[in-house]
Design a protein around this motif. Structure first.
Motif, short mmCIF file in Angstrom:
data_model
loop_
_atom_site.label_atom_id
_atom_site.label_comp_id
_atom_site.label_asym_id
_atom_site.label_seq_id
_atom_site.Cartn_x
_atom_site.Cartn_y
_atom_site.Cartn_z
N ALA A 1 79.30 3.97 -49.26
CA ALA A 1 80.37 3.00 -50.02
C ALA A 1 80.11 1.70 -49.67
O ALA A 1 80.59 0.82 -50.34
CB ALA A 1 81.93 3.58 -49.58
N TYR B 1 78.96 14.49 -54.54
CA TYR B 1 78.44 13.32 -53.67
C TYR B 1 77.20 13.18 -52.82
O TYR B 1 76.87 12.30 -51.98
CB TYR B 1 79.64 13.42 -52.32
CG TYR B 1 80.99 13.03 -52.79
CD1 TYR B 1 81.37 11.66 -52.43
CD2 TYR B 1 81.77 13.66 -53.26
CE1 TYR B 1 82.22 11.17 -52.83
CE2 TYR B 1 83.04 13.31 -53.63
CZ TYR B 1 83.47 11.87 -53.35
OH TYR B 1 84.61 11.34 -53.55
N GLY C 1 86.52 7.96 -47.91
CA GLY C 1 85.98 6.79 -48.63
C GLY C 1 84.61 6.05 -48.08
O GLY C 1 84.35 4.95 -48.42
N GLN C 2 83.91 6.92 -47.21
CA GLN C 2 82.62 6.40 -46.69
C GLN C 2 81.52 6.52 -47.41
O GLN C 2 80.47 5.94 -47.05
CB GLN C 2 82.65 6.69 -45.33
CG GLN C 2 83.78 6.34 -44.45
CD GLN C 2 83.83 7.09 -43.18
OE1 GLN C 2 83.63 8.65 -43.28
NE2 GLN C 2 84.12 6.79 -41.87
N ILE D 1 80.23 7.43 -51.79
CA ILE D 1 80.76 7.25 -53.34
C ILE D 1 80.47 8.56 -54.04
O ILE D 1 79.41 9.17 -53.75
CB ILE D 1 80.20 5.94 -53.83
CG1 ILE D 1 78.71 6.12 -54.06
CG2 ILE D 1 80.75 4.68 -53.12
CD1 ILE D 1 77.93 5.04 -54.87
N LYS E 1 86.31 12.37 -48.21
CA LYS E 1 87.86 11.75 -47.93
C LYS E 1 88.29 10.37 -47.39
O LYS E 1 89.30 9.88 -47.90
CB LYS E 1 88.68 12.93 -47.23
CG LYS E 1 88.47 14.26 -47.60
CD LYS E 1 89.39 14.57 -48.92
CE LYS E 1 89.55 15.89 -49.49
NZ LYS E 1 90.36 16.20 -50.23
#
Length: 381
Positions: free
Chosen positions: A277, A104, A74-75, A77, A72
Protein backbone atom coordinates in the motif's frame (compact mmCIF):
# COMPACT_ATOMS: atom_id res chain seq x y z
CA UNK A 1 10.56 -0.46 -8.84
CA UNK A 2 11.79 -2.50 -5.89
CA UNK A 3 10.69 -6.14 -5.64
CA UNK A 4 11.55 -8.66 -2.93
CA UNK A 5 11.83 -12.36 -3.69
CA UNK A 6 11.64 -15.28 -1.25
CA UNK A 7 15.09 -15.84 0.25
CA UNK A 8 14.30 -19.44 1.27
CA UNK A 9 13.59 -20.42 -2.35
CA UNK A 10 16.43 -18.44 -3.94
CA UNK A 11 18.19 -21.61 -5.13
CA UNK A 12 15.29 -22.60 -7.36
CA UNK A 13 13.87 -19.14 -8.09
CA UNK A 14 16.99 -17.23 -9.12
CA UNK A 15 17.25 -18.54 -12.69
CA UNK A 16 13.56 -18.24 -13.67
CA UNK A 17 13.08 -14.85 -12.02
CA UNK A 18 16.05 -13.40 -13.87
CA UNK A 19 14.31 -14.39 -17.11
CA UNK A 20 10.89 -13.26 -15.88
CA UNK A 21 12.21 -9.84 -14.94
CA UNK A 22 14.03 -9.47 -18.25
CA UNK A 23 10.86 -10.43 -20.16
CA UNK A 24 8.76 -7.99 -18.14
CA UNK A 25 11.17 -5.09 -18.67
CA UNK A 26 11.30 -5.86 -22.40
CA UNK A 27 7.52 -5.43 -22.51
CA UNK A 28 7.65 -2.35 -20.25
CA UNK A 29 10.79 -0.36 -21.12
CA UNK A 30 9.70 2.47 -18.83
CA UNK A 31 9.96 0.17 -15.77
CA UNK A 32 13.21 -1.01 -14.23
CA UNK A 33 12.99 -3.90 -11.76
CA UNK A 34 15.30 -3.75 -8.73
CA UNK A 35 14.86 -7.37 -7.62
CA UNK A 36 16.43 -8.82 -4.47
CA UNK A 37 16.06 -12.14 -2.67
CA UNK A 38 15.75 -10.16 0.54
CA UNK A 39 12.59 -11.55 2.09
CA UNK A 40 12.18 -13.95 4.95
CA UNK A 41 9.82 -13.82 7.92
CA UNK A 42 12.12 -11.53 9.90
CA UNK A 43 12.81 -9.01 7.13
CA UNK A 44 9.11 -8.86 6.24
CA UNK A 45 8.09 -8.18 9.84
CA UNK A 46 10.73 -5.46 10.16
CA UNK A 47 9.54 -3.82 6.92
CA UNK A 48 5.92 -3.97 8.06
CA UNK A 49 6.74 -2.36 11.40
CA UNK A 50 9.00 0.29 9.86
CA UNK A 51 6.65 0.95 6.93
CA UNK A 52 9.47 0.22 4.46
CA UNK A 53 7.97 -2.45 2.22
CA UNK A 54 9.18 -2.72 -1.37
CA UNK A 55 6.71 -2.00 -4.18
CA UNK A 56 5.93 -5.70 -4.71
CA UNK A 57 6.91 -8.71 -2.64
CA UNK A 58 6.43 -12.42 -2.16
CA UNK A 59 3.38 -13.63 -0.21
CA UNK A 60 2.09 -17.09 0.63
CA UNK A 61 -1.50 -16.39 -0.29
CA UNK A 62 -3.94 -18.30 1.86
CA UNK A 63 -1.34 -20.91 2.83
CA UNK A 64 -0.97 -18.93 6.03
CA UNK A 65 -2.84 -16.10 7.76
CA UNK A 66 -0.15 -13.50 6.92
CA UNK A 67 -1.66 -12.16 3.69
CA UNK A 68 -5.07 -11.85 5.35
CA UNK A 69 -3.51 -9.96 8.27
CA UNK A 70 -1.72 -7.56 5.91
CA UNK A 71 -4.88 -7.00 3.88
CA UNK A 72 -6.95 -6.31 6.99
CA UNK A 73 -4.29 -3.85 8.20
CA UNK A 74 -4.30 -2.02 4.86
CA UNK A 75 -0.65 -2.88 4.18
CA UNK A 76 -1.30 -4.41 0.75
CA UNK A 77 -3.76 -3.32 -1.90
CA UNK A 78 -6.59 -5.23 -3.62
CA UNK A 79 -5.82 -5.92 -7.26
CA UNK A 80 -9.31 -6.30 -8.75
CA UNK A 81 -9.25 -2.94 -10.54
CA UNK A 82 -6.13 -4.04 -12.47
CA UNK A 83 -8.11 -6.84 -14.13
CA UNK A 84 -5.78 -9.82 -13.69
CA UNK A 85 -7.20 -12.55 -15.93
CA UNK A 86 -8.27 -15.50 -13.77
CA UNK A 87 -10.25 -17.34 -16.47
CA UNK A 88 -7.44 -19.87 -17.07
CA UNK A 89 -7.26 -20.90 -13.42
CA UNK A 90 -9.18 -23.45 -11.30
CA UNK A 91 -11.25 -22.31 -8.34
CA UNK A 92 -8.70 -23.35 -5.71
CA UNK A 93 -6.04 -21.17 -7.36
CA UNK A 94 -8.36 -18.17 -7.38
CA UNK A 95 -9.37 -18.74 -3.75
CA UNK A 96 -5.69 -18.78 -2.83
CA UNK A 97 -5.47 -15.06 -3.73
CA UNK A 98 -8.64 -13.84 -2.01
CA UNK A 99 -9.34 -12.03 1.25
CA UNK A 100 -13.01 -11.23 1.79
CA UNK A 101 -13.67 -11.83 -1.89
CA UNK A 102 -10.96 -9.45 -3.15
CA UNK A 103 -7.76 -10.47 -4.94
CA UNK A 104 -4.54 -9.56 -3.16
CA UNK A 105 -1.87 -11.59 -4.96
CA UNK A 106 -0.91 -13.00 -8.33
CA UNK A 107 -2.42 -16.37 -9.19
CA UNK A 108 -0.50 -19.63 -8.57
CA UNK A 109 0.09 -21.68 -11.71
CA UNK A 110 1.36 -24.87 -10.07
CA UNK A 111 0.43 -27.47 -7.52
CA UNK A 112 2.95 -28.65 -4.93
CA UNK A 113 3.07 -31.32 -2.30
CA UNK A 114 5.60 -33.06 -0.09
CA UNK A 115 6.71 -36.47 -1.34
CA UNK A 116 9.61 -38.90 -0.96
CA UNK A 117 12.75 -38.78 -3.07
CA UNK A 118 14.77 -42.00 -3.09
CA UNK A 119 18.14 -43.24 -4.28
CA UNK A 120 17.38 -45.90 -6.90
CA UNK A 121 20.85 -47.43 -6.65
CA UNK A 122 20.54 -47.99 -2.89
CA UNK A 123 17.08 -49.49 -3.42
CA UNK A 124 18.41 -51.79 -6.16
CA UNK A 125 21.28 -52.97 -3.94
CA UNK A 126 18.77 -54.37 -1.45
CA UNK A 127 16.17 -55.47 -4.05
CA UNK A 128 13.73 -52.76 -3.02
CA UNK A 129 11.12 -50.95 -5.08
CA UNK A 130 9.09 -47.81 -4.50
CA UNK A 131 6.45 -48.97 -1.99
CA UNK A 132 2.79 -48.93 -2.92
CA UNK A 133 1.30 -49.54 0.55
CA UNK A 134 2.03 -48.36 4.08
CA UNK A 135 3.11 -51.87 5.13
CA UNK A 136 5.47 -52.08 2.14
CA UNK A 137 6.92 -48.73 3.16
CA UNK A 138 7.60 -49.92 6.71
CA UNK A 139 9.18 -53.15 5.41
CA UNK A 140 11.44 -51.05 3.16
CA UNK A 141 12.51 -48.93 6.13
CA UNK A 142 13.19 -52.00 8.28
CA UNK A 143 15.23 -53.64 5.51
CA UNK A 144 17.44 -50.59 5.21
CA UNK A 145 17.97 -50.33 8.99
CA UNK A 146 18.82 -54.05 9.14
CA UNK A 147 21.52 -53.46 6.53
CA UNK A 148 23.05 -50.49 8.33
CA UNK A 149 21.61 -47.88 5.97
CA UNK A 150 19.91 -44.74 7.32
CA UNK A 151 16.53 -44.84 5.57
CA UNK A 152 15.47 -41.17 5.61
CA UNK A 153 17.22 -37.82 5.91
CA UNK A 154 15.20 -35.38 7.99
CA UNK A 155 16.00 -32.04 9.58
CA UNK A 156 15.19 -32.22 13.28
CA UNK A 157 16.43 -28.72 14.04
CA UNK A 158 13.81 -26.50 12.43
CA UNK A 159 10.07 -26.11 12.81
CA UNK A 160 9.20 -26.79 9.19
CA UNK A 161 12.11 -29.19 8.64
CA UNK A 162 10.64 -31.60 11.19
CA UNK A 163 7.14 -30.89 9.89
CA UNK A 164 7.36 -32.49 6.43
CA UNK A 165 7.01 -36.13 7.60
CA UNK A 166 3.69 -35.43 9.33
CA UNK A 167 2.36 -33.43 6.38
CA UNK A 168 2.90 -36.54 4.25
CA UNK A 169 1.51 -38.97 6.83
CA UNK A 170 -1.56 -36.96 7.84
CA UNK A 171 -3.90 -37.68 4.88
CA UNK A 172 -3.34 -41.42 5.31
CA UNK A 173 -4.43 -41.29 8.96
CA UNK A 174 -6.72 -38.31 9.56
CA UNK A 175 -8.01 -36.93 6.25
CA UNK A 176 -11.61 -37.08 7.51
CA UNK A 177 -10.61 -35.23 10.67
CA UNK A 178 -8.84 -32.50 8.72
CA UNK A 179 -12.04 -31.96 6.73
CA UNK A 180 -13.89 -31.73 10.05
CA UNK A 181 -11.47 -29.04 11.26
CA UNK A 182 -12.33 -26.93 8.21
CA UNK A 183 -16.02 -27.38 9.03
CA UNK A 184 -15.71 -26.69 12.76
CA UNK A 185 -16.49 -30.28 13.73
CA UNK A 186 -14.70 -32.43 16.37
CA UNK A 187 -11.82 -34.77 15.56
CA UNK A 188 -11.42 -38.46 16.35
CA UNK A 189 -8.86 -38.71 19.17
CA UNK A 190 -7.95 -42.33 18.39
CA UNK A 191 -7.03 -41.52 14.78
CA UNK A 192 -5.08 -38.44 15.84
CA UNK A 193 -3.16 -40.48 18.41
CA UNK A 194 -2.38 -43.11 15.78
CA UNK A 195 -0.91 -40.39 13.54
CA UNK A 196 1.26 -38.96 16.32
CA UNK A 197 2.36 -42.47 17.33
CA UNK A 198 3.43 -43.17 13.74
CA UNK A 199 5.39 -39.89 13.66
CA UNK A 200 7.22 -40.85 16.86
CA UNK A 201 7.72 -44.45 15.70
CA UNK A 202 10.03 -43.24 12.92
CA UNK A 203 12.32 -41.91 15.65
CA UNK A 204 11.93 -44.94 17.93
CA UNK A 205 12.89 -47.34 15.14
CA UNK A 206 15.91 -45.35 14.00
CA UNK A 207 14.54 -44.51 10.56
CA UNK A 208 16.24 -41.08 10.72
CA UNK A 209 19.60 -42.32 11.98
CA UNK A 210 21.46 -40.83 14.95
CA UNK A 211 22.32 -37.20 14.18
CA UNK A 212 19.06 -35.87 12.75
CA UNK A 213 18.21 -33.69 15.78
CA UNK A 214 21.24 -31.49 15.06
CA UNK A 215 20.48 -31.22 11.33
CA UNK A 216 18.41 -28.57 9.61
CA UNK A 217 16.70 -28.99 6.26
CA UNK A 218 19.78 -28.02 4.24
CA UNK A 219 21.93 -30.54 6.11
CA UNK A 220 19.31 -33.23 5.48
CA UNK A 221 19.34 -32.44 1.76
CA UNK A 222 23.15 -32.66 1.78
CA UNK A 223 23.08 -36.02 3.57
CA UNK A 224 20.75 -37.42 0.92
CA UNK A 225 22.57 -35.96 -2.07
CA UNK A 226 25.87 -37.27 -0.66
CA UNK A 227 24.42 -40.78 -0.66
CA UNK A 228 24.36 -41.12 3.14
CA UNK A 229 20.63 -41.89 3.28
CA UNK A 230 18.28 -43.79 1.00
CA UNK A 231 15.41 -41.26 1.06
CA UNK A 232 14.35 -37.77 2.04
CA UNK A 233 10.98 -36.13 2.72
CA UNK A 234 10.87 -33.00 0.54
CA UNK A 235 8.61 -31.01 -1.71
CA UNK A 236 8.10 -31.09 -5.44
CA UNK A 237 9.24 -27.44 -5.31
CA UNK A 238 12.79 -28.56 -4.47
CA UNK A 239 13.14 -31.02 -7.34
CA UNK A 240 15.83 -28.92 -9.02
CA UNK A 241 18.18 -29.57 -6.09
CA UNK A 242 18.04 -33.31 -6.77
CA UNK A 243 17.96 -33.08 -10.54
CA UNK A 244 21.32 -31.31 -10.47
CA UNK A 245 23.07 -34.20 -8.70
CA UNK A 246 24.63 -37.26 -10.32
CA UNK A 247 22.41 -39.59 -8.28
CA UNK A 248 19.88 -41.93 -9.85
CA UNK A 249 16.80 -40.54 -8.12
CA UNK A 250 13.18 -41.66 -8.08
CA UNK A 251 10.09 -40.15 -6.49
CA UNK A 252 6.90 -41.48 -4.95
CA UNK A 253 3.88 -40.16 -3.06
CA UNK A 254 3.35 -41.38 0.51
CA UNK A 255 1.38 -44.66 0.46
CA UNK A 256 -1.44 -44.79 2.97
CA UNK A 257 -2.75 -47.62 5.13
CA UNK A 258 -5.71 -47.88 2.77
CA UNK A 259 -3.45 -48.48 -0.26
CA UNK A 260 -4.01 -44.94 -1.55
CA UNK A 261 -1.02 -42.83 -2.54
CA UNK A 262 -1.63 -39.35 -1.15
CA UNK A 263 -0.60 -35.89 -2.22
CA UNK A 264 -1.58 -32.95 -0.03
CA UNK A 265 -3.45 -29.92 -1.22
CA UNK A 266 -1.24 -26.90 -1.72
CA UNK A 267 -0.70 -24.22 -4.30
CA UNK A 268 2.89 -23.50 -5.35
CA UNK A 269 3.63 -19.94 -4.21
CA UNK A 270 6.86 -19.34 -6.15
CA UNK A 271 5.21 -16.64 -8.28
CA UNK A 272 2.59 -15.26 -5.86
CA UNK A 273 3.33 -11.61 -5.06
CA UNK A 274 1.40 -8.68 -3.58
CA UNK A 275 1.62 -4.89 -3.93
CA UNK A 276 2.44 -2.75 -0.91
CA UNK A 277 0.00 0.00 0.00
CA UNK A 278 3.01 2.29 0.46
CA UNK A 279 4.22 1.80 -3.12
CA UNK A 280 4.77 5.00 -5.08
CA UNK A 281 4.20 2.98 -8.26
CA UNK A 282 1.09 0.87 -7.53
CA UNK A 283 -0.03 0.70 -11.17
CA UNK A 284 3.37 -0.52 -12.35
CA UNK A 285 3.71 -2.92 -9.41
CA UNK A 286 0.26 -4.35 -10.19
CA UNK A 287 1.34 -4.76 -13.81
CA UNK A 288 4.29 -6.84 -12.58
CA UNK A 289 2.01 -8.99 -10.41
CA UNK A 290 -0.29 -9.37 -13.40
CA UNK A 291 2.65 -10.62 -15.50
CA UNK A 292 3.47 -13.22 -12.85
CA UNK A 293 0.01 -14.69 -13.48
CA UNK A 294 0.65 -15.01 -17.23
CA UNK A 295 1.38 -18.14 -19.26
CA UNK A 296 4.70 -16.64 -20.32
CA UNK A 297 5.96 -16.28 -16.74
CA UNK A 298 4.60 -19.69 -15.74
CA UNK A 299 6.30 -21.41 -18.67
CA UNK A 300 9.63 -19.85 -17.73
CA UNK A 301 9.29 -21.33 -14.22
CA UNK A 302 8.20 -24.71 -15.57
CA UNK A 303 11.08 -24.89 -18.06
CA UNK A 304 13.55 -24.07 -15.27
CA UNK A 305 12.27 -26.32 -12.49
CA UNK A 306 9.52 -28.68 -13.60
CA UNK A 307 6.46 -28.29 -11.38
CA UNK A 308 3.00 -29.87 -11.57
CA UNK A 309 0.87 -27.42 -13.60
CA UNK A 310 -2.70 -26.69 -12.54
CA UNK A 311 -3.28 -24.65 -15.70
CA UNK A 312 -3.79 -26.74 -18.83
CA UNK A 313 -1.92 -24.48 -21.27
CA UNK A 314 1.45 -24.89 -19.47
CA UNK A 315 3.66 -27.46 -21.20
CA UNK A 316 5.09 -29.87 -18.57
CA UNK A 317 8.81 -30.37 -18.32
CA UNK A 318 9.80 -33.95 -19.11
CA UNK A 319 9.09 -37.30 -17.50
CA UNK A 320 9.72 -36.18 -13.93
CA UNK A 321 6.39 -34.36 -13.87
CA UNK A 322 4.77 -37.75 -14.59
CA UNK A 323 6.33 -39.09 -11.37
CA UNK A 324 5.00 -36.05 -9.52
CA UNK A 325 1.55 -36.80 -10.90
CA UNK A 326 1.56 -40.49 -9.88
CA UNK A 327 -0.69 -40.13 -6.85
CA UNK A 328 -4.17 -41.47 -6.32
CA UNK A 329 -5.78 -38.79 -4.18
CA UNK A 330 -5.19 -35.23 -2.99
CA UNK A 331 -5.66 -35.16 0.78
CA UNK A 332 -5.90 -32.20 3.10
CA UNK A 333 -2.88 -30.30 4.41
CA UNK A 334 -2.57 -30.64 8.21
CA UNK A 335 -1.07 -27.17 8.73
CA UNK A 336 -3.85 -25.58 6.70
CA UNK A 337 -6.50 -27.62 8.55
CA UNK A 338 -5.24 -26.52 11.96
CA UNK A 339 -4.96 -22.94 10.69
CA UNK A 340 -8.62 -23.10 9.67
CA UNK A 341 -9.50 -24.07 13.25
CA UNK A 342 -7.50 -21.21 14.78
CA UNK A 343 -8.97 -18.19 16.54
CA UNK A 344 -7.65 -15.28 18.60
CA UNK A 345 -7.01 -17.51 21.61
CA UNK A 346 -6.10 -20.75 19.86
CA UNK A 347 -3.28 -21.32 17.36
CA UNK A 348 -3.14 -25.11 16.92
CA UNK A 349 -0.98 -24.85 13.80
CA UNK A 350 1.73 -23.02 15.76
CA UNK A 351 1.42 -25.45 18.67
CA UNK A 352 1.92 -28.35 16.26
CA UNK A 353 5.15 -26.86 14.90
CA UNK A 354 6.72 -25.46 18.05
CA UNK A 355 5.67 -27.87 20.80
CA UNK A 356 4.03 -31.10 19.70
CA UNK A 357 6.40 -32.16 16.92
CA UNK A 358 9.64 -31.25 18.77
CA UNK A 359 8.51 -33.17 21.86
CA UNK A 360 7.48 -36.20 19.81
CA UNK A 361 10.75 -36.18 17.91
CA UNK A 362 12.72 -35.97 21.16
CA UNK A 363 10.52 -38.75 22.65
CA UNK A 364 9.34 -36.49 25.48
CA UNK A 365 5.63 -37.20 24.91
CA UNK A 366 3.51 -40.03 23.55
CA UNK A 367 0.98 -39.82 20.75
CA UNK A 368 -1.86 -39.80 23.28
CA UNK A 369 -0.27 -36.93 25.20
CA UNK A 370 0.22 -35.01 21.96
CA UNK A 371 -3.47 -35.46 21.17
CA UNK A 372 -4.49 -34.15 24.59
CA UNK A 373 -2.27 -31.07 24.20
CA UNK A 374 -3.85 -30.40 20.81
CA UNK A 375 -7.40 -30.93 22.06
CA UNK A 376 -6.84 -28.46 24.91
CA UNK A 377 -5.66 -25.87 22.38
CA UNK A 378 -8.63 -26.49 20.07
CA UNK A 379 -11.02 -26.07 23.02
CA UNK A 380 -9.90 -22.48 23.65
CA UNK A 381 -12.53 -19.97 22.57
Amino acid sequence: MKVWGDLINQAIAEEPFKKINEAFMAKHPNIKIDYEFAQNEDSLNVALQANTLPDAFFVQGNKSTKMKEMAKAGQIIPLDEYKIDSSRFPEEAINYTLVDGKMYSSLPSFFDYAMIYYNKDIFAKYSLEAPKTWDDFLKTLDTLVANGVTPIAVGGNGDFDRYWPIQEMAPAFINEDMINLYEGKPIDEARMTELFDAYRMFVDKGYYGKDFVAMDGKAAQLAFTNGKTAMIFDGTWNNTIYEQTSLNIGRFAMPGKDGVRYAQEGMNNLTTYAVAATSKHPKEAAEYVKFLSSLEAAQIVEDANGHVPIVKDIKPKGEIVAEFSAFDKVGKNIYHAFSAAANEKSKPQDLLLTEILPKLMLKKITGAEATQILQQELAKK
